[in-house]
Design an enzyme around this catalytic site. Structure first.
Site: not given
Ligand code: DGL
Length: 270
Positions: A14-15, A46, A78-80, A190-191
């Site tokens: 993940d980020s 991200y 990470c969804n993003t 978002c995780t």
């Molecule tokens: N945890 C990430 C997700 O699931 C994103 C967080 C970020 O903006 O970096 O989208």
């Protein structure tokens, strides 16, 4: 020890700290595996970065992560990143890669009011992948979208044991509910957001919150029998949390990582 009994090495990416919410679900289902966690704290967050940048960071980091830790399977938690970079990573690496995308389908099935909300990063709510997911799987529900970077930052603060504002959490969710007061189910797309589950449930006891953690864990479990571990010289490292840059903030997370099973901190060298 035969190849079948060597613990599988599962990498979670993940980020930031959000992927820990997914790592916890996978570990609950597969406690015998060995876990490695990579946070791209250098390029975090991200959710406000251009798509091409997210594809480039994710592909480069995942390749390095897999090679350095000899992973058997990778979860892009990470969804993003998953909604834009999953295909590029799958092409670039040789091991199975599981992505995380917003749980629109279960939310659509759960809603009795036929109104659901999607809370995700500003990037995820705009992605063609997400809009197609809604078109195909929202089960006739109307879907209100809210992009929030504030909640991502609050989850990071919470894990670093810094002060954060519950009123700020409420303001983000109120902005979503303000779009459609009939919303009865909210997708945490978002995780980072499941890390705020206690606060969210306390603030909105009538809302049902849905995330992808359990589904990802089942997907990883179903893949394991198909993976033949390469008979590499046996490694004994496990429970390592890795960052892409050494910072004071990364060090200050070490206590928060322990309950997630990550006792060792490392920094990825490119
Ligand atoms: N945890 C990430 C997700 O699931 C994103 C967080 C970020 O903006 O970096 O989208």
């Amino acid at each position: 020890m035969t190849a079948g009994t060597i613990p599988k090495r599962i990498g979670v990416y993940d980020s930031g700290v959000g992927g820990l919410s997914v790592a916890a679900c996978v570990r609950r289902l597969l406690p015998e595996a060995h876990y490695f966690y990579l946070s791209d704290n250098l390029n975090f967050p991200y959710g406000i970065k251009p798509d091409e940048a997210v594809v480039a960071f994710t592909t480069k980091n995942c390749k390095k992560f897999i090679d350095s830790y000899e992973l058997d399977v990778l979860v892009i938690a990470c969804n993003t990143a998953s909604t834009v970079a999953l295909e590029a990573v799958r092409i670039a690496v040789k091991i199975p890669v599981v992505g995380v995308v917003p749980a629109v389908k279960p939310a659509g099935q759960l809603s009795t009011s036929k109104s659901i909300g999607l809370l995700a990063t500003p990037a995820t709510v705009k992605r063609p992948y997400t809009l197609k997911l809604i078109e195909d799987f929202a089960n006739g529900c109307s879907v209100a979208l809210q992009g929030s970077s504030v909640l991502v930052e609050i989850a990071e603060k919470k894990l670093r044991s810094e002060l954060y504002s519950t009123a700020a959490i409420k303001a983000e969710v109120d902005a979503l509910l303000g779009q459609d007061p009939k919303i009865d189910v909210i997708v945490l797309g978002c995780t980072h957001f499941p890390l705020l589950q206690d606060e969210l449930s306390q603030l909105y006891p009538k809302i049902q919150w849905v995330d992808s953690g359990a589904a990802i864990a089942s997907r990883v479990k179903s893949l394991l029998p198909t993976i033949t571990p390469t008979l590499k010289p046996q490694r004994h490292d496990a429970g390592v949390a890795i960052f892409t840059i050494e910072t004071a903030a990364a060090h200050s997370l070490s206590n928060a990582l322990i309950p997630f099973g990550f006792n060792i901190t490392d920094f990825l060298k490119f």
